[in-house]
Design a protein around this motif. Structure first.
Motif, mmCIF file in Angstrom:
data_model
loop_
_atom_site.group_PDB
_atom_site.id
_atom_site.type_symbol
_atom_site.label_atom_id
_atom_site.label_comp_id
_atom_site.label_asym_id
_atom_site.label_seq_id
_atom_site.Cartn_x
_atom_site.Cartn_y
_atom_site.Cartn_z
ATOM 1 N N GLY A 158 27.066 22.804 46.679
ATOM 2 C CA GLY A 158 25.979 22.032 47.270
ATOM 3 C C GLY A 158 25.070 21.418 46.220
ATOM 4 O O GLY A 158 24.619 20.271 46.357
ATOM 5 N N MET A 159 24.781 22.170 45.147
ATOM 6 C CA MET A 159 23.947 21.656 44.065
ATOM 7 C C MET A 159 24.603 20.454 43.398
ATOM 8 O O MET A 159 23.950 19.446 43.115
ATOM 9 N N ALA A 160 25.912 20.572 43.155
ATOM 10 C CA ALA A 160 26.648 19.462 42.538
ATOM 11 C C ALA A 160 26.603 18.224 43.424
ATOM 12 O O ALA A 160 26.378 17.102 42.957
ATOM 13 N N ALA A 161 26.813 18.429 44.733
ATOM 14 C CA ALA A 161 26.793 17.308 45.666
ATOM 15 C C ALA A 161 25.404 16.678 45.744
ATOM 16 O O ALA A 161 25.265 15.447 45.775
ATOM 17 N N GLY A 162 24.365 17.522 45.760
ATOM 18 C CA GLY A 162 23.000 17.001 45.840
ATOM 19 C C GLY A 162 22.638 16.150 44.642
ATOM 20 O O GLY A 162 22.076 15.050 44.777
ATOM 21 N N PHE A 163 22.932 16.644 43.461
ATOM 22 C CA PHE A 163 22.644 15.916 42.218
ATOM 23 C C PHE A 163 23.440 14.618 42.165
ATOM 24 O O PHE A 163 22.905 13.544 41.864
ATOM 25 N N SER A 164 24.720 14.706 42.494
ATOM 26 C CA SER A 164 25.598 13.542 42.387
ATOM 27 C C SER A 164 25.291 12.490 43.436
ATOM 28 O O SER A 164 25.344 11.287 43.159
ATOM 29 N N GLY A 165 24.954 12.933 44.647
ATOM 30 C CA GLY A 165 24.662 11.967 45.697
ATOM 31 C C GLY A 165 23.470 11.099 45.369
ATOM 32 O O GLY A 165 23.423 9.926 45.745
ATOM 33 N N LEU A 166 22.499 11.657 44.645
ATOM 34 C CA LEU A 166 21.288 10.906 44.317
ATOM 35 C C LEU A 166 21.463 10.060 43.060
ATOM 36 O O LEU A 166 21.101 8.886 43.030
ATOM 37 N N PHE A 167 22.028 10.661 42.003
ATOM 38 C CA PHE A 167 22.145 9.956 40.724
ATOM 39 C C PHE A 167 23.497 9.263 40.546
ATOM 40 O O PHE A 167 23.654 8.445 39.651
ATOM 41 N N GLN A 168 24.483 9.642 41.349
ATOM 42 C CA GLN A 168 25.832 9.076 41.288
ATOM 43 C C GLN A 168 26.447 9.219 39.897
ATOM 44 O O GLN A 168 27.048 8.294 39.350
ATOM 45 N N THR A 169 26.260 10.402 39.337
ATOM 46 C CA THR A 169 26.904 10.799 38.075
ATOM 47 C C THR A 169 27.703 12.065 38.354
ATOM 48 O O THR A 169 27.273 13.171 38.035
ATOM 49 N N PRO A 170 28.878 11.936 38.978
ATOM 50 C CA PRO A 170 29.593 13.115 39.493
ATOM 51 C C PRO A 170 30.045 14.117 38.443
ATOM 52 O O PRO A 170 30.016 15.326 38.698
ATOM 53 N N ILE A 171 30.462 13.643 37.272
ATOM 54 C CA ILE A 171 30.909 14.596 36.246
ATOM 55 C C ILE A 171 29.715 15.402 35.742
ATOM 56 O O ILE A 171 29.778 16.631 35.628
ATOM 57 N N ALA A 172 28.617 14.713 35.452
ATOM 58 C CA ALA A 172 27.405 15.401 35.008
ATOM 59 C C ALA A 172 26.910 16.371 36.073
ATOM 60 O O ALA A 172 26.509 17.503 35.775
ATOM 61 N N ALA A 173 26.934 15.939 37.328
ATOM 62 C CA ALA A 173 26.468 16.792 38.425
ATOM 63 C C ALA A 173 27.322 18.044 38.548
ATOM 64 O O ALA A 173 26.798 19.141 38.806
ATOM 65 N N SER A 174 28.627 17.905 38.376
ATOM 66 C CA SER A 174 29.522 19.058 38.473
ATOM 67 C C SER A 174 29.207 20.085 37.401
ATOM 68 O O SER A 174 29.114 21.294 37.684
ATOM 69 N N PHE A 175 29.021 19.624 36.171
ATOM 70 C CA PHE A 175 28.707 20.561 35.089
ATOM 71 C C PHE A 175 27.299 21.125 35.223
ATOM 72 O O PHE A 175 27.062 22.288 34.878
ATOM 73 N N PHE A 176 26.365 20.316 35.719
ATOM 74 C CA PHE A 176 25.013 20.821 35.940
ATOM 75 C C PHE A 176 25.040 22.018 36.878
ATOM 76 O O PHE A 176 24.402 23.049 36.620
ATOM 77 N N ALA A 177 25.781 21.897 37.960
ATOM 78 C CA ALA A 177 25.821 22.964 38.963
ATOM 79 C C ALA A 177 26.435 24.245 38.421
ATOM 80 O O ALA A 177 25.982 25.345 38.757
ATOM 81 N N VAL A 178 27.453 24.136 37.574
ATOM 82 C CA VAL A 178 28.153 25.343 37.124
ATOM 83 C C VAL A 178 27.559 25.951 35.855
ATOM 84 O O VAL A 178 27.970 27.045 35.451
ATOM 85 N N GLU A 179 26.590 25.265 35.219
ATOM 86 C CA GLU A 179 26.005 25.827 34.008
ATOM 87 C C GLU A 179 24.522 26.136 34.103
ATOM 88 O O GLU A 179 23.962 26.790 33.224
ATOM 89 N N VAL A 180 23.854 25.706 35.183
ATOM 90 C CA VAL A 180 22.398 25.793 35.206
ATOM 91 C C VAL A 180 21.877 27.147 35.691
ATOM 92 O O VAL A 180 20.770 27.546 35.318
ATOM 93 N N LEU A 181 22.619 27.861 36.508
ATOM 94 C CA LEU A 181 22.103 29.111 37.074
ATOM 95 C C LEU A 181 21.861 30.171 36.011
ATOM 96 O O LEU A 181 20.875 30.901 36.053
ATOM 97 N N VAL A 182 22.789 30.278 35.071
ATOM 98 C CA VAL A 182 22.680 31.274 33.997
ATOM 99 C C VAL A 182 22.834 30.558 32.662
ATOM 100 O O VAL A 182 23.873 29.941 32.398
ATOM 101 N N ILE A 183 21.813 30.645 31.820
ATOM 102 C CA ILE A 183 21.848 29.985 30.512
ATOM 103 C C ILE A 183 22.915 30.638 29.638
ATOM 104 O O ILE A 183 22.909 31.845 29.422
ATOM 105 N N GLY A 184 23.830 29.825 29.156
ATOM 106 C CA GLY A 184 24.888 30.340 28.287
ATOM 107 C C GLY A 184 26.163 30.696 29.010
ATOM 108 O O GLY A 184 27.113 31.189 28.392
#
Length: 404
Positions: free
Chosen positions: A142-168
């Motif tokens: 859902g986070m990936a979809a939310g980010f991508s739907g607004l900014f339309q940067t799907p690759i960035a949105a996908s990585f944002f969602a899978v790396e942002v919850l826990v640093i590192g």
């Protein structure tokens, strides 16, 4: 065979989540643009009512938003706490309150809202389909979809969602589902008329020892500014809540201060998202040396007062305008360094590494990755442990909790 069927089913659900979130993002984004355009035309008339608008936002959350006040902090709690969930009421509250903030001139973003939209809708589907063991996966999708739907940067949105919850830590196992949701959300919102910001960057950087040294200086400053934004936001929120414990008093007093400050500066220059500053930076318009710090301070004050909205678009504006100033001081190509600032300050403030690199590629062009990558790495390295997201955990903290 059972696992293959389940994974195929989850991919299909991710596609559906992306379409649903993309449509909602399009509605949210287009109304936000209409609200912002209306504010620009009636700025002087609307700005005096900023404090009253803040009181309305506080009332809405007090009346119907119990448990949702944390916003993005709640999303992180859900991702890192097994029994927590995103309430359904978060969705309309965060959208309406953000529209109100922007209508009356608050300096805030929209990314956090889009991510909350995605997390809320994905959470509803997860509970409806009874995927109790996949709550974290649905949240990130859902986070990936939310980010991508607004900014339309799907690759960035996908990585944002899978790396942002826990640093590192990067949740690679969720990446296929996040990618499907992100691309479907981006396609849906684009099809429904939401426009994407792109700027095909034509300036190139030639690497020499002198240029690399200058890039290192710029990257480190971007990192420190991103850290400073996150640190100041946390401290200001804490001080404001302690000194002005009544949320109505807080939003009224700080709202009045904000109204006076906005009137002091060039009309509407620092209100809203900051896309006007980004456009000015890349069009060659006049950028003041103090634009980045003014936008930074006013955004921090807006969010600390209790107004709603995200931080990312203001971070883009802060980084871009700072990049213009640094490029002029260091004798580097202005547009190239402005683009680096766009992604580097975001990286430093959110403690993400891959997402900002791909934002740079998707917005400015993949040919510039040769210097986007080292610049983001330098900024990330100088950003310390501070983040704009209070619910973020360090990977070592997650391991310690797992061992208990």
């Amino acid at each position: 065979m059972k696992k293959v069927v389940e994974k195929s089913y989850l991919l299909l659900i991710s596609l559906g989540i992306g379409c649903l979130v993309g449509a909602t993002d399009s509605l949210f984004g287009q109304v936000l643009l209409a609200v912002s355009n209306f504010r620009e035309q009636h700025y002087i008339e609307l700005l005096p009512f900023l404090s009253i608008a803040g009181c309305l936002i506080i009332f809405l959350y007090k009346k119907w938003g119990s448990g949702t006040e944390k916003g993005m902090g709640l999303v992180f709690e859900v991702g890192n706490t097994p029994k927590q969930k995103v309430p359904k009421r978060l969705l309309p509250l965060v959208m309406v309150s953000t529209w109100i903030t922007h209508l009356f001139g608050g300096s805030a973003g929209r990314e956090g809202v889009a991510v909350q939209i995605g997390a809320s809708l994905a959470g509803m589907l997860q509970r409806g389909l009874k995927f109790s063991s996949q709550k974290r996966l649905f949240l990130m999708v859902g986070m990936a979809a939310g980010f991508s739907g607004l900014f339309q940067t799907p690759i960035a949105a996908s990585f944002f969602a899978v790396e942002v919850l826990v640093i590192g830590k990067v949740e690679y196992k969720v990446l296929p589902y996040a990618v499907v949701a992100a691309y479907s959300a981006s396609t849906t919102s684009s099809w429904l008329g939401l426009e994407k910001f792109t700027f095909p960057l034509k300036q190139e950087l030639t690497f020499t020892p002198e240029v690399f040294l200058k890039l290192f200086i710029a990257g480190s400053l971007f990192g420190l500014v991103g850290w400073g934004f996150a640190w100041l936001l946390k401290k200001t929120k804490k001080i404001a809540s302690l000194k002005l414990s009544n949320p109505y008093c807080r939003v009224v007093l700080l709202g009045l201060v904000l109204s006076l400050l906005f009137l002091f500066f060039q009309p509407d220059r620092y209100a809203g998202l900051g896309t006007n500053l980004i456009a000015a930076s890349f069009s060659g318009a006049k950028i003041m040396t103090y634009d980045w710090i003014s936008k930074l301070l006013l955004t921090v004050l807006t969010l600390a007062a209790g107004f709603q909205g995200g931080e990312v678009t203001p971070l883009f504006a802060i980084g871009t305008t700072l990049g213009v100033v640094l490029a002029q001081v260091l004798g580097l190509p202005v547009l190239a360094i402005a683009a680096c600032g766009y992604i580097c300050v975001f990286s430093a403030a959110t403690k993400t590494l891959f997402a900002p690199i791909f934002i740079g590629a998707e917005v400015f062009g993949y040919t510039h990755l040769v210097y986007f990558v080292p610049m983001v790495v330098i900024a990330y390295g100088f950003s310390g442990k501070q983040s704009i997201y209070n619910g973020q955990k360090l990977v070592c903290e997650e391991r310690q909790e797992a061992e208990r």
